[in-house]
Structures are given as structure tokens and as C-alpha cells.
Design an enzyme around this catalytic site. Structure first.
Site: not given
Ligand SMILES: NC(=O)C1=CN([C@@H]2O[C@H](COP(=O)(O)OP(=O)(O)OC[C@H]3O[C@@H](n4cnc5c(N)ncnc54)[C@H](O)[C@@H]3O)[C@@H](O)[C@H]2O)C=CC1
Ligand SMILES: O=C(O)C(=O)COP(=O)(O)O
Length: 329
Positions: A232, A261, A280
Site C-alpha cells: 500500500r 491513487e 496498482h
Molecule cells: N498491489 C496489489 O494489487 C495487492 C496488494 N496487496 C497488499 O499486500 C498486503 C499483503 O498481502 P498478503 O501477503 O496477502 O497479506 P497477509 O495478511 O497474508 O500477510 C501480511 C503479513 O504482514 C505481517 N505484518 C503485519 N504488520 C507488520 C509489520 N508492522 N511489520 C512486519 N510484518 C507485519 C503479518 O504478520 C502477515 O504475516 C495486503 O494487505 C495488501 O495491502 C495484496 C494483494 C494485491
Molecule cells: O488485494 C488487494 O488488496 C489489492 O490491492 C487489489 O484489490 P482490488 O483489485 O482493487 O480490489
């Protein structure tokens, strides 16, 4: 009879699933602003939402709202406290988009390490002039610091290990043994790890603490290091990052996400050739766009059928007992 509001453009596969479900009626608003879908929440039993904000003011105008289905996994743009006040569950799509985001992080790392965009432009414009510029570096032997070791971070670790990289992990919520079992090294202190890393990649949710990588953290990084953010935009102080790149405090940045964004045309990071950007779109592969759309739609159908997987609910709201919200044909 559930009325579903789809807020934001989603792949046709998920829309088809909802349209084919007996008893479901639909509103679809493809625009990304909150203002565009807010007038329609009043008649919605469920909202399927992308990353545009869902503030308390919108939730409070939705008296029938029983369920919110995120199209992705990050839910920082939804006012969870407002949902909790009415015990409205919020579900995410789980592991469905981890692979393309991990691949995208590797793409940004490779593009920066190999100076892909700059050398591509140079090849088109000036022939061989930069051939012996020796601008690229190798990934093998370099230290990659993963901040966050959840669904996505773990996949990046596996990919980086295949490149021969040393993987450091900072995640206060994952035990050292689990990190070692994945072939990586636990890094309990973020500050020290930032100083050791050649590449830092962020895979954490945006939480209440906001900026994780600000000017002090950027100063701890090596001048030769690169920062990749597919998590993010609000996790990084963008002004401090632009300053660090301009002053030679950091070698490059790969960004899929921005604090606002889309970023404004005069955003300081848009003019730097040390930056590789995407809109994104890390999860939006052909395959995953369909998977996310279907998963988010299926979560709505499962919720009303009383069979939603509770592990996908991320807020403090319990699911109604099976059968309580049966869909009516
Ligand atoms: N660019 C995109 O299209 C996408 C972005 N994302 C972002 O990626 C993030 C991570 O996704 P996932 O791996 O699926 O989530 P997840 O919930 O599986 O993993 C997040 C990890 O971060 C850790 N964490 C929380 N606070 C922390 C801190 N202060 N320092 C270090 N570690 C910490 C948690 O313990 C957890 O292991 C999502 O929250 C989302 O914001 C996710 C999918 C798509
Ligand atoms: O999985 C996430 O958190 C993403 O950033 C992608 O989300 P979206 O495709 O915009 O709903």
C-alpha cells in the site's frame, strides 16, 4: 431476496456468477470513486468492493447492509469499526491473488536490478552507447529483506531463493522457527535489517500506524539499495523517497501502489528514471482478474447460503448460523 451492489469494474466471470444466482438482483457501478457508488448503498444487502474507500458515512447510509465482500485482500480503505458496530462481516479473497503479486514484486526487482526500462529506452534512442555502462547488478548473493511474511511475502521468498538470494524476514507476528523452516533468516529489528539489505520489498497491510518507511528508515538503507512496494502506498513517505532518490541515498524504487491513487501528474516520483511504476495492477493478470472476481462473488453467495468460510472474515463480526440467511429462489 439479496440485492448486491458491485462497486468498481470487475471481471465478467464474477458478474456472470451473480447474474446466474437465483434470487440475486444487481447494481453495477464501474467508476472508482466513492461518490459514484454511495447513492446506491441504501438498497444493498451486500456490497462487493474494490480498493476505493468505504467510509463510515457510506456504511451508515446502508440500513440493509449485511455483508461486505472485498475483491482483493487489503481492507484498509474500509471503515472496519463502522462495520463492527453493526456486526457486518467483511470477507477477503484469501490466497487467490498472492502468486501474481509475488511475481510482480520479482518483476519490479528485476526491472530495477537490470535497469530494464532505461536500457530499453537507450537502445531505441542511442544504439549501443550504454552497453558498457555496467548499470545492471546480479540478484544472486544479494540480501532481500521481506517486510511481512504472509501469503505474498512467503511466495516472494521462494522465488528469491531460486535466484540464489539471501532472504531476511521482518514480521513480528511470525515465529523465527517458521521463518527458518522456509529457508529465510529472521530479522527481529527492522532498523538493523534495513541497513543490511540490498533490496527491501513490502508485504504488510496498511494499518493504523501508517508510514513504515519514512525518512529515518530510508537513511538506514544502503545508497545502492532498492525499495519495492506492492502493498500500500501509505506505507512509504513518498516525499522522503523522492528526496532520497534525487540525493543518491537510494538507487531505485519499484512501486505498484501510491498514497493517493492515481498519483497526480506532478507527483515527484513520476519524473525519476530510478523508478519503475505500475498502476496498482500487480494482481490484475488475465488469470487472477477472473479468479478474484469469482472468489468475491462466490463469497457473497456463500454468505447468504450460510456456508461462507469463516477464515475469510477479517473483522470482529461472526457469521450468522447456517441457514439463517438462506437465499430465496
Ligand atoms: N498491489 C496489489 O494489487 C495487492 C496488494 N496487496 C497488499 O499486500 C498486503 C499483503 O498481502 P498478503 O501477503 O496477502 O497479506 P497477509 O495478511 O497474508 O500477510 C501480511 C503479513 O504482514 C505481517 N505484518 C503485519 N504488520 C507488520 C509489520 N508492522 N511489520 C512486519 N510484518 C507485519 C503479518 O504478520 C502477515 O504475516 C495486503 O494487505 C495488501 O495491502 C495484496 C494483494 C494485491
Ligand atoms: O488485494 C488487494 O488488496 C489489492 O490491492 C487489489 O484489490 P482490488 O483489485 O482493487 O480490489
Amino acid at each position: 431476496m439479496p440485492h448486491v451492489l458491485v462497486a468498481g469494474a470487475i471481471h465478467e466471470a464474477g458478474l456472470a456468477l451473480l447474474r446466474a444466482a437465483p434470487g440475486v438482483t444487481l447494481d453495477v457501478v464501474e467508476a472508482v470513486s466513492t461518490e459514484s457508488y454511495a447513492p446506491l448503498v441504501g438498497r444493498a444487502d451486500a456490497v462487493l468492493i474494490r480498493t476505493q474507500p468505504m467510509p463510515a458515512a457510506v456504511i451508515d447510509e446502508a440500513p440493509r447492509l449485511a455483508f461486505v465482500s472485498r475483491h482483493g485482500v487489503g481492507f484498509d480503505a474500509v471503515d472496519v469499526a463502522a462495520l463492527n458496530r453493526r456486526s457486518i462481516p467483511l470477507a477477503i479473497v484469501g490466497d487467490v491473488n498472492s502468486q501474481p503479486v509475488a511475481e510482480h514484486a520479482m518483476m519490479l526487482i528485476l526491472a530495477l536490478a537490470k535497469r530494464a526500462l532505461v536500457l530499453d529506452a537507450a537502445t531505441r534512442q542511442a544504439g549501443w552507447a550504454r552497453r558498457n555502462g555496467f548499470e545492471a547488478f546480479e540478484l544472486a548473493g544479494k540480501a532481500l529483506l521481506l517486510v511481512g511474511f504472509g501469503r505474498i511475502g512467503r511466495r516472494v521468498a521462494g522465488m528469491a531463493e531460486a535466484f540464489g538470494m539471501r532472504v531476511l524476514v521482518h514480521d513480528p507476528f511470525v515465529g523465527a522457527a517458521a521463518i527458518r523452516a522456509a529457508g529465510a533468516e529472521p530479522a527481529a529489528a527492522l532498523d538493523a535489517a534495513l541497513g543490511e539489505a540490498d533490496i527491501v520489498s513490502l508485504h504488510v497491510p496498511l494499518g493504523g500506524d501508517g508510514v513504515l518507511i519514512g525518512a529515518p528508515e530510508l537513511k538506514r538503507m544502503k545508497p545502492t539499495a532498492i525499495l519495492v512496494n506492492t502493498a500500500r502506498g501509505g506505507l512509504v513517505d513518498e516525499a522522503a523517497l523522492a528526496a532520497a532518490l534525487a540525493e543518491g541515498g537510494l538507487a531505485g524504487a519499484g512501486l505498484d501502489v501510491f498514497a493517493g491513487e492515481p498519483p497526480p501528474a506532478d507527483h515527484p516520483l513520476l519524473g525519476s528514471d530510478r523508478v519503475v511504476l505500475s498502476p496498482h495492477s500487480a494482481s490484475l493478470t488475465r488469470e487472477c482478474a477472473a479468479r478474484m472476481s469469482v472468489a468475491a462473488a462466490q463469497n457473497i453467495l456463500d454468505f447468504f447460503a450460510g456456508r461462507l468460510d469463516p477464515a475469510l472474515v477479517v473483522n470482529a463480526a461472526s457469521l450468522p448460523p447456517a441457514g439463517r440467511r438462506q437465499m430465496q429462489a
